[in-house]
Design an enzyme around this catalytic site. Sequence first.
Site, short mmCIF file in Angstrom:
data_model
loop_
_atom_site.label_atom_id
_atom_site.label_comp_id
_atom_site.label_asym_id
_atom_site.label_seq_id
_atom_site.Cartn_x
_atom_site.Cartn_y
_atom_site.Cartn_z
N ASP A 38 41.06 29.72 4.03
CA ASP A 38 41.66 29.42 2.91
C ASP A 38 41.44 30.49 1.75
O ASP A 38 40.68 31.70 2.09
CB ASP A 38 41.15 28.08 2.44
N TYR A 157 60.31 25.50 -4.23
CA TYR A 157 59.40 24.56 -3.28
C TYR A 157 60.48 24.14 -2.25
O TYR A 157 60.23 24.32 -0.96
CB TYR A 157 58.71 23.78 -3.95
N THR A 192 46.50 14.43 -1.79
CA THR A 192 45.86 15.80 -1.69
C THR A 192 45.56 16.25 -2.93
O THR A 192 46.25 15.80 -4.19
CB THR A 192 46.76 16.64 -0.92
#
Length: 266
Positions: A38, A157, A192
């Site tokens: 990450d 997106y 999330t």
Amino acid sequence: MDLGIAGRAALVSGADSGIGWETARLLLEEGATVVITDLDQDDLDRAADRLDAAEGRLFAFAADVTKVDSLASLRDRVMEAVGDIDILVQSSGITGAQGLFHEIDDEGWTHTIEVDLMGPVRLVSTFLPSLRRGGWGRIVLLASEDGVQPYADEIPYCSAKAGVLALMKGLSRSYAKEGLLVNCVSPAFIHTPMTDAMMQKRADQRGTDVDEAIESFLAEERPFMALGRRGEPAEVANVIAFLCSDRAGFVTGANYRVDSGSVASI
């Protein structure tokens, strides 16, 4: 269920939290050696501390999927640590620029595409030679319900995720005969940090608490989510782990929706 991946080496991006972290956890449970990556090393180290792995089966290396040099460095570190990888799970991504089309500038479009489409392109490109060498491989890319059911307030997106689906399909046709199978998983509204931030913003804008923001979002924006709740990262990771396994030996070029029925079409 034995997924048949004990001893395999996997790289999971976007793995400091959420779906990526849960996927790493499952792959470790199944006996794979896992590299998590990450953007921030400190966040990765904390994520690694929360994973249960025998010594030598878990590594954490930071990298930026928008930078070719950073990914090249990641490849070198992965090769030194585990050698060629057998499994690549691309889970990193951002919500990106939001608003109606006329409200989003060029920079908003560019940054969203750089992370959510070109990030997967660069990651696959970097590790494809490694994945092709073993005669057995799995690539799982994270798309979204938005890739086939676009929403007016997040078109960048949606466009990026549609691109990810096209990328997956093209890759699946290119490398299946080499034993490299490529698929997508498309979640919808999963619990999330990304959707936490979205719901906090919605709550602030509406002057409500987060629970009310989630309830109104489900009712107004995701009416086809039949279970009436956010999904949990583990519910997505279960499907990803299956697609990484020997059990999915006849599955390639597929888009698995984990969306509580959110996509209205069949």
